[in-house]
Design an enzyme around this catalytic site. Structure first.
Site, mmCIF file in Angstrom:
data_model
loop_
_atom_site.group_PDB
_atom_site.id
_atom_site.type_symbol
_atom_site.label_atom_id
_atom_site.label_comp_id
_atom_site.label_asym_id
_atom_site.label_seq_id
_atom_site.Cartn_x
_atom_site.Cartn_y
_atom_site.Cartn_z
ATOM 1 N N GLY A 1 -13.071 28.906 1.875
ATOM 2 C CA GLY A 1 -12.563 29.411 0.607
ATOM 3 C C GLY A 1 -11.180 28.892 0.279
ATOM 4 O O GLY A 1 -10.721 28.978 -0.860
ATOM 5 N N CYS B 1 -19.182 55.698 30.528
ATOM 6 C CA CYS B 1 -20.588 55.399 30.753
ATOM 7 C C CYS B 1 -21.340 55.175 29.446
ATOM 8 O O CYS B 1 -22.548 55.082 29.430
ATOM 9 C CB CYS B 1 -21.259 56.489 31.569
ATOM 10 N N ARG C 1 -6.745 19.800 17.093
ATOM 11 C CA ARG C 1 -6.660 21.210 17.484
ATOM 12 C C ARG C 1 -7.518 21.406 18.719
ATOM 13 O O ARG C 1 -8.349 20.568 19.057
ATOM 14 C CB ARG C 1 -7.131 22.118 16.353
ATOM 15 N N LYS D 1 -2.753 23.492 11.095
ATOM 16 C CA LYS D 1 -2.750 22.039 10.899
ATOM 17 C C LYS D 1 -1.334 21.487 10.979
ATOM 18 O O LYS D 1 -1.085 20.490 11.670
ATOM 19 C CB LYS D 1 -3.373 21.724 9.539
ATOM 20 N N TYR E 1 -13.059 52.763 36.133
ATOM 21 C CA TYR E 1 -14.249 51.915 36.098
ATOM 22 C C TYR E 1 -14.939 51.983 34.742
ATOM 23 O O TYR E 1 -14.701 52.900 33.967
ATOM 24 C CB TYR E 1 -15.242 52.315 37.202
ATOM 25 N N ARG F 1 -2.677 19.043 1.703
ATOM 26 C CA ARG F 1 -3.691 19.700 2.544
ATOM 27 C C ARG F 1 -3.291 21.140 2.820
ATOM 28 O O ARG F 1 -2.173 21.422 3.235
ATOM 29 C CB ARG F 1 -3.798 18.962 3.885
ATOM 30 N N SER G 1 -16.036 61.273 32.832
ATOM 31 C CA SER G 1 -16.698 60.038 32.427
ATOM 32 C C SER G 1 -16.854 60.113 30.916
ATOM 33 O O SER G 1 -17.441 61.065 30.394
ATOM 34 C CB SER G 1 -18.054 59.929 33.126
ATOM 35 N N HIS H 1 -28.375 43.747 6.968
ATOM 36 C CA HIS H 1 -29.076 44.864 7.611
ATOM 37 C C HIS H 1 -29.847 44.400 8.842
ATOM 38 O O HIS H 1 -29.736 44.982 9.924
ATOM 39 C CB HIS H 1 -30.019 45.509 6.585
ATOM 40 N N MET I 1 -8.268 25.973 -0.375
ATOM 41 C CA MET I 1 -8.386 24.753 -1.165
ATOM 42 C C MET I 1 -8.672 23.543 -0.293
ATOM 43 O O MET I 1 -8.133 23.401 0.795
ATOM 44 C CB MET I 1 -7.115 24.509 -1.974
HETATM 45 P P1 ADP Z 1 -10.011 19.793 6.473
HETATM 46 O O1 ADP Z 1 -9.236 20.964 6.933
HETATM 47 O O2 ADP Z 1 -11.132 20.142 5.561
HETATM 48 O O3 ADP Z 1 -10.398 18.901 7.606
HETATM 49 P P2 ADP Z 1 -7.996 17.835 5.914
HETATM 50 O O4 ADP Z 1 -6.708 18.178 5.289
HETATM 51 O O5 ADP Z 1 -7.966 17.594 7.348
HETATM 52 O O6 ADP Z 1 -9.039 18.971 5.537
HETATM 53 O O7 ADP Z 1 -8.497 16.554 5.110
HETATM 54 C C1 ADP Z 1 -9.774 16.205 4.700
HETATM 55 C C2 ADP Z 1 -10.046 14.754 5.058
HETATM 56 O O8 ADP Z 1 -9.049 13.883 4.522
HETATM 57 C C3 ADP Z 1 -10.018 14.526 6.550
HETATM 58 O O9 ADP Z 1 -11.018 13.618 6.902
HETATM 59 C C4 ADP Z 1 -8.665 13.922 6.789
HETATM 60 O O10 ADP Z 1 -8.648 13.135 7.930
HETATM 61 C C5 ADP Z 1 -8.437 13.129 5.526
HETATM 62 N N1 ADP Z 1 -7.002 12.979 5.230
HETATM 63 C C6 ADP Z 1 -6.104 13.975 5.045
HETATM 64 N N2 ADP Z 1 -4.871 13.493 4.831
HETATM 65 C C7 ADP Z 1 -4.982 12.159 4.885
HETATM 66 C C8 ADP Z 1 -4.033 11.082 4.741
HETATM 67 N N3 ADP Z 1 -2.743 11.309 4.523
HETATM 68 N N4 ADP Z 1 -4.490 9.823 4.848
HETATM 69 C C9 ADP Z 1 -5.805 9.599 5.086
HETATM 70 N N5 ADP Z 1 -6.742 10.534 5.200
HETATM 71 C C10 ADP Z 1 -6.339 11.823 5.122
HETATM 72 MG MG MG Z 2 -9.362 18.117 8.795
#
Ligand code: ADP
Ligand code: MG
Ligand code: MG
Length: 897
Positions: free
Chosen positions: A101, A854, A336, A23, A874, A92, A786, A452, A103
């Protein structure tokens, strides 16, 4: 010099994912491109690593955060949490790979009892200010202070009920103030302290919580399964807030630069006005399409489109993005390179070639063999137009239709009387194996892709949907409930292992357009397809042909019959890497092999062998005809002889019953004696392969005579047979010498007698560790190797696949001992090491030795990469996998040279 732990968004770029996380690196890249990203900074993964190692933040970190924060405050002319006009930020998490998992994001950090009033005043929007504050306490409480999220949502629901509103948006400022009070009370009650009022403390606590979330059990388990290193750590992004919840001229959304589901060109996305962050995905309110957004706010829409185009041109690939519009001003919050379906991957890759953004080589790297495999499975006819009743995990691809049965025994019985069945279980265990084999498909309500059911089904190549938890399976009552719907034993159901969808009734299954193309050619496939499908088929064709033009590895097939050989040639096979001869001894011919086994003396045995000769010869002729000028590797008889005899207990019953009725059972008694004589407690490690050839004189000679005469016949008819004779299960060069002496003799005799020069290559399988370790000796007598990687895996690990796969592989996968079954994907560290040794030693003795594989691994994408790297000539795989192998062989050449 002190380490730099904090990078401004304007400092990094997209290639710094190791340090800044995915990110952070992409936020920096967008900033560098001049796109409207709210300013902010990233705390590096290195800071996280040091924190986790030492149990405390690195000393310099706090100062560097202060410095970065002050710069942010100066740039924006606001102070974090200021009472009059507060700067607010989001915190974030962002590791190199996105990971469940970790945060969740905390928005609106910096709000407290004072600054909330300031925010209300500067925005002239009291509702907005209190809504933002309650969101902060809620997110902070849940993710930083570990309070159960339900507690907050219940309080919110409670308030809505009392206020008599259904939507969050309809709560009044007074309602929200009240909500803030109850949220603060919740924090106090659950943590014993007040919600932190100091903005910097909020920030620091949130940062620490992100660091710590790296080690949650869920994140750790995910990394183990995905083989992601535990040492990477996560970055933390601090991003100044922009607000989509400032009224009708604001909003938030997600978008893709092309349709990630179909691959259609043109942007695609969801927009929600007057909303913040995660409201879009949470599905609280219905979202709008981008076309709707255009109608509401054309200016922002136009800017969004231009920005997306710019991103796509820059990344030269499909991007997904998160954006927010604050009072008519567009802000970019994330981008991304986006995930996509298999069909989209092929279409988008060739679209980008045609738009001159990427080369064909790059297009090849944008698709994978497993995506191609997905496109080749039979599908439910889209004309079916029915809705799934449930959706589980797509555990093993394909489309299966059959009557629902709820236990293994019924599955077996019904299948034996010719019914198609789908085995439905809560989850499966080794006792269900027979039923799984008998069923067309398997559906479970519990367990994930390493359960399984999933593991065993994939191993068998059988369609499986697992973890469909809406399906309530009741094995005792032999029925399943999905909501109000009841599925009883015998009801027809249809499951799609490529999408996870479950349907009631019998859906029409059709070949996929891509397999249609592979079998009948481009023109036919395009002529029978709609516009979108035609584009897909053309894309597959172009990319596969390109793979063929660049790859070094040849691709052969494993085929035992002329039909399979012809089919494989259509799919692009360049020869046969493994033709097993054992089926030639089955069926009607079984009596003949019985005579060989029961023969009292050499003469009788020779006689019995002689009778087999013409049949073998005609089999070989047909296969050599189908492959004509392409090489055909024929393996001499491999399995233990008792596999050709009747079952022991059945024989015993026959003998006993016959005697009682006074019949002559002498033949059955002889057979029974032979069965007892040949009985082995570990047949896999017993009298088989080359050992048979040595112990039963004449057996291999018979086969070689049949092959030689078949080749002569082909040559007389103008064919160009290219025969390679392969000796299985060799462990010592002496075994090979002994057999070769016999074989060479026979070939020479026939050559001379018929006056036709026969040039057969004679080689061996490498499928025992000893063979690999003494390959320099074995190469003295072998013109090719082989690798029989199935047996080599069994003998290296010391387990027999049939016995252990169903018994405990799911458990091993769950504990992370394997990430994938070593029978699905080559165990590179162990079995691969033996392959490498054998390659080196074999070449040392005989530099031009031909090397192939093979085992089923020959069609597995990851394994093919390895076979390319160790320099095999091959790979050989089942016909269905040939196109996948062609593609992967091309990819690995482009990626690794
Ligand atoms: P995730 O990886 O779960 O997408 P994000 O960090 O991208 O987590 O954030 C979760 C939500 O909060 C997303 O919709 C993102 O666009 C929004 N968000 C994150 N930072 C900001 C910010 N500075 N201002 C407004 N919205 C934000
Ligand atoms: Mg996001
Ligand atoms: Mg073998």
């Amino acid at each position: 010099m002190t380490t730099q732990y904090v990078y401004d968004f304007s400092e990094g770029d997209k290639d710094q994912k190791d340090l800044l996380g995915g990110k952070g690196a992409n936020l920096a890249e967008m900033t560098r491109l001049g796109l409207p990203v709210p300013p902010g900074f990233t705390i590096t993964t290195e800071a996280c690593r040091e924190y986790l190692a030492a149990g405390a933040e690195p000393g310099a970190l706090h100062v560097q955060i202060t410095t970065a924060l002050r710069k942010l405050e100066d740039d924006l002319g606001k102070i974090l949490g200021d009472a009059n006009d507060p700067l607010l930020v989001s915190v974030r998490s962002g590791a190199k790979f996105s990971m469940p998992g970790m945060m969740e994001t905390v928005l609106n950090v910096g709000l407290n009892d004072k600054s909330v009033n300031g925010l209300a005043k500067v925005s002239s929007n009291e509702r907005f200010a209190w809504d933002s504050y309650r969101r902060l306490i809620q997110m902070f409480g849940k993710t930083v202070l570990d309070i159960e999220g339900e507690v907050f949502s219940e309080a919110l629901q409670h308030l809505k009920d009392r206020a008599g509103v259904t939507s969050d948006v309809d709560l009044s400022p007074e309602n929200l103030r009240e909500l803030v009070d109850s949220f603060k009370a919740i924090v106090k009650e659950h943590t014993g302290r007040d919600f932190p009022q100091d903005p910097r403390e909020q920030l620091d606590l949130a940062i620490l919580a992100v660091f710590n979330s790296w080690n949650t059990p869920r994140a750790a388990l995910y990394r183990r399964r995905e083989r992601i290193s535990h040492d990477l750590g996560t970055a933390v992004n601090i991003c100044s807030m922009v607000f989509g919840n400032l009224g009708d001229t604001s909003g938030t959304g997600v978008a893709f630069t092309r349709d990630p589901a179909s691959g259609k060109t043109g942007a695609y996305g969801d927009y929600l006005s007057n909303a913040q962050g995660e409201d879009v995905v949470a599905g609280i309110r219905n979202t709008l399409s981008l076309e709707d957004m255009k109608r509401i706010d054309e200016k922002s829409y136009t800017e969004l489109m231009a920005t997306m185009r710019k991103l796509e041109t820059h990344y030269r690939d499909l991007c997904d993005i998160e954006f927010t519009v604050e009072k008519g001003k567009l802000w970019m919050l994330q981008t991304r390179v986006g995930k996509r379906t298999a069909a989209a991957a092929f279409r988008i890759a060739t679209q980008l070639v045609d738009e001159h953004l990427i080369s064909m080589d790059e297009a090849l790297t944008r698709v994978t063999g497993s995506q191609l495999a997905q496109l080749m499975f039979p599908q439910f006819d889209s004309a079916n137009q029915v809705k799934p009743v449930a959706v589980g995990m797509a555990a093993s691809p394909g489309a299966a239709v059959g009557r629902a049965v709820f236990d293994s025994k019924t599955a077996v019985e019904w299948a034996e009387r010719g019914e198609r069945v789908v085995l439905v279980r809560r989850e499966t265990n080794p006792d269900d194996l027979e039923g799984m084999i008998a069923a067309n498909g398997i559906l479970t309500s519990r367990g994930g892709k390493t359960s399984h059911a999933a593991v065993v089904a994939r191993g068998m190549g059988k369609t499986c949907v697992c973890g469909a938890d809406e399906v309530d399976v009741n094995v005792n009552e032999k029925c399943a409930r999905v909501g109000d719907l009841e599925i009883r034993e015998g009801d027809m159901i249809s499951i799609d292992g490529s999408t996870g969808q479950v349907f009631t009734g019998e859906l029409q299954v059709v070949p996929s357009p891509v397999s249609n193309y592979l079998e009948h050619g481009l023109d036919h496939a395009v002529a029978t397809a709609d516009h979108e499908t035609a584009e897909l088929v053309r894309a597959v064709d172009r990319i596969l042909k390109h793979a063929d033009s660049v790859r070094r590895l040849r691709v052969r097939t494993n085929a035992d019959t002329a039909d399979d050989s012809r089919w494989a040639r259509k799919l692009g096979a360049e020869g046969i890497g493994l033709c097993r001869t054992e089926h030639m001894f089955l069926g009607d011919r079984r009596v003949l092999i019985e005579r060989v086994i029961l023969a009292g003396n050499q003469e009788e045995q020779n006689h019995a062998l002689e009778a087999l000769l013409p049949m073998q010869q005609s089999d070989f002729e047909q296969i050599l005809d189908a492959m004509n000028e392409l090489p055909v590797t024929i393996r001499l008889l491999d399995p233990p002889l008792h596999e050709f005899l009747p079952d022991r207990s059945e024989l015993m019953v026959e003998v006993a019953l016959g005697k009682e009725r006074g019949h002559d059972v002498s033949h059955q008694e002889l057979l029974l004696a032979a069965v007892d004589r040949l009985h082995e407690s570990n047949p896999m490690l017993g009298l088989r392969g080359v050992r048979l050839g040595i112990v039963i004189p004449g057996l291999f000679v018979l086969q070689v005579r049949a092959i030689a005469q078949a080749a002569i016949e082909r040559i007389r008819r103008g064919g160009h047979p290219k025969v390679e004779i392969m000796i299985p299960l060799v462990g010592s060069v002496m075994e090979l010498h002994l057999i070769r002496d016999e074989i060479d003799q026979v070939i020479k005799e026939i050559s001379t007698r018929e006056n036709i020069d026969l040039q057969f290559a004679i080689g061996t399988m490498i499928e025992l560790p000893r063979a690999a370790l003494t390959a320099q000796r074995i190469a003295e007598a072998a013109e090719f190797f082989s690798f029989g990687t199935n047996d080599l895996t069994q003998t290296t690990w010391g387990f027999s696949r049939d016995d252990v796969e169903a018994a405990f592989f799911a458990n091993y996968l769950d504990k992370g001992i394997f990430t994938v079954s070593p029978f699905e994907s080559l165990d590179i560290d162990g079995v691969g090491a033996l392959v490498k040794i054998a390659v080196e030693k074999g070449r040392a003795t005989r530099p031009g030795i031909k090397l192939g594989v093979c085992g089923e691994h020959g069609g597995d994408p990851e394994s093919i990469k390895f076979f390319h790297e160790v320099g095999l000539d091959y790979v050989s795989c089942s016909p269905f996998r040939v196109p996948v192998a062609r593609l992967e062989a091309g990819r690995v050449k482009v990626l690794q040279g």
